[in-house]
Design a protein around this motif. Structure first.
Motif, PDB file in Angstrom:
ATOM      1  N   HIS A 145       9.554  -5.660   4.583  1.00  0.00           N
ATOM      2  CA  HIS A 145       8.197  -5.986   5.072  1.00  0.00           C
ATOM      3  C   HIS A 145       7.408  -5.232   3.895  1.00  0.00           C
ATOM      4  CE1 HIS A 145       4.689  -6.055   8.221  1.00  0.00           C
ATOM      5  NE2 HIS A 145       4.108  -6.047   6.878  1.00  0.00           N
ATOM      6  N   HIS A 154       3.901  -5.870   0.987  1.00  0.00           N
ATOM      7  CA  HIS A 154       2.650  -6.765   0.474  1.00  0.00           C
ATOM      8  C   HIS A 154       2.624  -6.786  -0.836  1.00  0.00           C
ATOM      9  CE1 HIS A 154       1.246  -7.725   4.734  1.00  0.00           C
ATOM     10  NE2 HIS A 154       1.820  -6.564   4.873  1.00  0.00           N
ATOM     11  N   ASP A 192       6.216  -1.859   5.390  1.00  0.00           N
ATOM     12  CA  ASP A 192       5.041  -2.418   5.360  1.00  0.00           C
ATOM     13  C   ASP A 192       4.083  -1.603   4.408  1.00  0.00           C
ATOM     14  OD1 ASP A 192       2.800  -3.864   5.973  1.00  0.00           O
ATOM     15  OD2 ASP A 192       2.180  -2.701   7.848  1.00  0.00           O
TER      16      ASP A 192
HETATM   17 ZN    ZN Z   1       2.393  -6.040   6.876  1.00  0.00          ZN
END
Ligand code: ZN
Ligand code: DOR
Length: 456
Positions: A61, A63, A316
């Motif tokens: 995960h 970005h 994340d």
């Molecule tokens: Zn995320």
């Protein structure tokens, strides 16, 4: 035979055991693992000198914001940060511009990653009203699908929306046919919208940090989990709950696992390190969604990760500009914080404190994600035949995290000033050294696309 690379005097850590030996690499793969420091010939030799040698991290995960949002991050800076943090494979999320929801947009991102990435990459596609794209996307090479329940339809291009349960069930069935996984951001946005409006009406606003977690209480996660489990049951599709945030959420997942629902989960350092009391100190720096909750939840998440109830650690990694994080009203502050460079070190530090074993670290950050997403044992294990994705860590190294050391475009890290013991010192991707002593020494393009259907 002459090998390309030999790592000698290694303490090789697997998910279950640690053994001493020597690793031999040829053509980007682990050709052999020898218990003896035999008389091998290799073009390049790294003497691990008794350090621990781990399978490279698989972070499912991140970005990297490429294409379209590259003022925050791009595939080059993001993947350098990953390599510096001992991560050799990342799965990139689809909320870029244009969003990864069809083959055309997938191909655009794939080309960028091919050119820029220092580490291996999986590319997620969105799960939206794209039933007819599911099989073509799998054939094109996605690693999985993201069911991002925090998305509002207005955030998607015109004509695209989050499907209702009936439409979603058909899409889940299509994904299940291929055995692929749906990764879920579990928040019920109808509830969030309602809580938020109520809090705003009662004047909770600027710098009222707790309003963030009060607008997104754990019931919001539970509601989305129930919905996901229903869809998994009707379709037979595997689901993976990403960035789990609550004790009650973990209990619910365990209950459904006992009932036979194919569900797994992950948690990131933001949620097992910080709690609501920390908002005062860090402000926008730890404003993430789903929200960081109370101490009771933070403790449950750490305990769950350390014992394996939460199978996976995933960061994340979600960079935003300083303006987006620190110069807006609290409600408009964008959620997300960087983490891919610090997440393995945070675990190593906890291992030094006796809170988790090195074997369990390998399990949660390499072997389990590889298994769940169909890459094991090609990834996530140091064994003959596996890809030569390897991280050497120095468990004795004491250091202090600083913003400046971050490779991300967004330098701010909430771990700035954290004193840690244990650090990755060498990262090897497909047999090539890409990080040595904190410096990126590899070339962009070292990383390769990964997905479950590849031959190897
Ligand atoms: Zn995320
Ligand atoms: O805090 C977050 N930021 N959570 C997410 O799920 C998305 C991410 C982002 O893209 O900024």
């Amino acid at each position: 035979m002459e090998y390309d690379l030999m790592i000698s005097n290694a303490r090789i850590v697997g998910p279950d055991a640690t053994q001493e030996g020597c690793i031999l690499v040829k053509d980007g793969k682990i050709a052999a693992v020898s218990k003896e420091q035999g008389d091998f010939r290799a073009k390049e030799v790294i003497d691990a000198a008794g350090k621990y040698v781990l399978p490279g991290g698989v972070d499912v995960h991140v970005h990297f914001r490429d294409p379209g949002l590259t003022y925050k991050e791009d595939f080059s800076t993001g993947s350098m940060a990953a390599a510096a943090g001992g991560i050799t494979t990342i799965f990139d999320m689809p909320n870029v511009q244009p969003p990864t929801l069809n083959v055309e947009n997938f191909e655009i991102k794939k080309k960028i990653a091919e050119e820029k990435s220092y580490v291996n990459y999986g590319i997620y596609a969105y799960l939206v009203n794209n039933l007819d794209q599911i099989t073509p996307l799998i054939e094109a090479g996605v690693c999985g699908f993201k069911w991002d329940l925090s998305t509002f339809d207005w955030e998607l291009p015109e004509g695209w929306y989050l499907p209702d349960n009936n439409e979603a069930a058909d899409i889940f069935r299509e994904i299940a046919k291929h055995g692929y996984v749906v990764t879920v951001h579990a928040e019920d946005m109808e509830l969030v919208k309602n809580y938020t409006e109520h809090l705003k009406e009662t004047g909770r606003d600027q710098k009222d940090f707790l309003a963030h977690v009060e607008a997104r209480p754990d019931i919001v996660e539970l509601s989305a989990l129930h919905r996901t489990f229903v869809l998994s049951e009707v379709s037979g599709c595997k689901v993976h709950i990403t960035h789990l945030t609550s004790r009650r959420g973990l209990e619910l997942i365990k209950e459904y696992q006992r009932r036979g629902i194919p569900v797994t989960s992950d948690v990131g350092p933001s949620w097992f390190t910080f709690c609501a009391e920390d908002y005062e100190k860090y402000g926008g720096g730890i404003r993430v969604i789903p929200a960081i909750r109370y101490q009771n939840d933070t403790d449950a998440l750490w305990e769950g990760l350390a014992c394996g109830d939460i199978e996976v650690m995933a960061t994340d990694h979600a960079p935003h500009s300083n303006e987006e994080k620190f110069e807006r009203s609290w409600w408009d502050t964008l959620p997300g914080t960087i983490g891919v460079q610090t997440s393995l070190p945070i675990l190593l530090d906890r291992a030094n404190k006796g809170e988790i074993t090195l074997n369990r670290i390998v399990d949660c950050y390499a072997s389990q994600p590889a298994r769940i997403f169909g890459l094991y044992p090609r990834k996530g294990l140091i064994a003959p035949g596996a890809d030569a994705d390897i991280t050497i860590v120095d468990m004795e190294k004491e250091w202090t995290v600083t913003h400046e050391e971050m490779y991300s475009k967004t330098k701010y890290t909430p771990y700035n000033g954290f004193q840690l013991k244990g650090k990755p010192v060498t990262t090897i991707v497909m047999g090539q050294v890409v990080m040595q002593d904190g410096k990126i020494v590899g070339q962009p393009g070292a990383g390769k696309l990964v997905n479950p259907k590849q031959d190897w």
